[in-house]
Design an enzyme around this catalytic site. Sequence first.
Site, PDB file in Angstrom:
ATOM      1  N   ALA A  55      31.734  43.359  40.195  1.00  0.00           N
ATOM      2  CA  ALA A  55      32.197  44.141  39.056  1.00  0.00           C
ATOM      3  C   ALA A  55      33.015  43.201  38.172  1.00  0.00           C
ATOM      4  O   ALA A  55      33.508  42.162  38.636  1.00  0.00           O
ATOM      5  CB  ALA A  55      33.050  45.299  39.542  1.00  0.00           C
ATOM      6  N   GLU A 106      36.273  41.440  47.773  1.00  0.00           N
ATOM      7  CA  GLU A 106      37.255  42.274  47.052  1.00  0.00           C
ATOM      8  C   GLU A 106      38.681  42.121  47.572  1.00  0.00           C
ATOM      9  O   GLU A 106      39.636  42.134  46.801  1.00  0.00           O
ATOM     10  CB  GLU A 106      36.842  43.759  47.111  1.00  0.00           C
ATOM     11  CG  GLU A 106      35.740  44.143  46.133  1.00  0.00           C
ATOM     12  CD  GLU A 106      34.344  44.023  46.716  1.00  0.00           C
ATOM     13  OE1 GLU A 106      34.169  43.291  47.707  1.00  0.00           O
ATOM     14  OE2 GLU A 106      33.419  44.674  46.163  1.00  0.00           O
TER      15      GLU A 106
END
Length: 267
Positions: free
Chosen positions: A74, A143
């Site tokens: 992302a 992440e």
Amino acid sequence: MNESMESQIPEFEFLSYEARDQVAIVTIRRPQALNALNQDLLVELASVTDVITQDPEVRVAVFTGEGRAFVAGADIGQIADIQDAFAGREFALLGQTVMGEIAALPLPTIAAINGFALGGGLELALACDLRVASTKARLGLPEVSLGIIPGFGGTQRLLRLLGRGRALDLIFTGRHVSAEEALQLGLVNRVGEDALEAALELARAILKNGPVALALAKEAVTRGEGLELEEALEVEADLFGFAVTTKDMKEGTRAFLEKRAPEFKGE
Ligand SMILES: C/C=C/C(=O)SCCNC(=O)CCNC(=O)[C@H](O)C(C)(C)COP(=O)(O)OP(=O)(O)OC[C@H]1O[C@@H](n2cnc3c(N)ncnc32)[C@H](O)[C@@H]1OP(=O)(O)O
């Protein structure tokens, strides 16, 4: 795809759609940011699932990326701007919805992982049914190195694919695994010199089979995954029951008995 269909395809800024020989190829094109998924790109991915479903000639869909990445996650710039838990949840829900739409496509889908598939990029690949990696690919869920967790379905789809121990190894370390290790782990199905070529070869093998049967097999696996065995077997029996009523079943069984290749119509 006929001309009237072509004119209905929306103008995409960050991806391209092409359909040839019954295979849709969606190429994510934001190479200057290693194809990172910003909100607009996520919305385009959702909209391309409609294009795929509405294209009657398409039987298999392949997702890939332009340049040296499949998708490097992302968009970290956009994540950094998120102000509160509500907005963070909305961002994750948007990603989850898009990945859910890809996962729900009623035909086999393949991620052709041509390079980095990290974070949201691996989550996109996990939403596909099958994954084919180039020898240069690097996969991971980094992440936690950014102080966040996978939010586009990664914690759940990786768990289901690899089991708790191997999923948490990748999630806790955030490390990048090579294509070879990904193959050993079962994270990818195949490795080839060129990911798209290898994915198209896999697509051609799938295309020999009955299209309705492929959709029903996917439905049986998907619906059965969350059920107790007994209930899941009932789902399988119901879908098998439906399969035997199709023209494809008549053609497939007749072709076998007549010692010829079947000509499936997807009916
Ligand atoms: C719910 C989901 C959450 C997530 O997905 S969070 C994000 C998870 N992904 C990551 O943490 C990976 C981030 N990217 C990287 O670690 C590195 O990149 C690579 C290891 C993939 C490649 O490194 P190198 O070869 O040195 O390239 P480069 O100069 O870092 O990247 C080229 C340009 O691409 C931009 N970029 C790369 N990944 C992202 C990203 N995920 N979001 C936004 N931009 C990204 C960079 O910033 C840079 O841009 P410029 O040339 O303008 O400096």
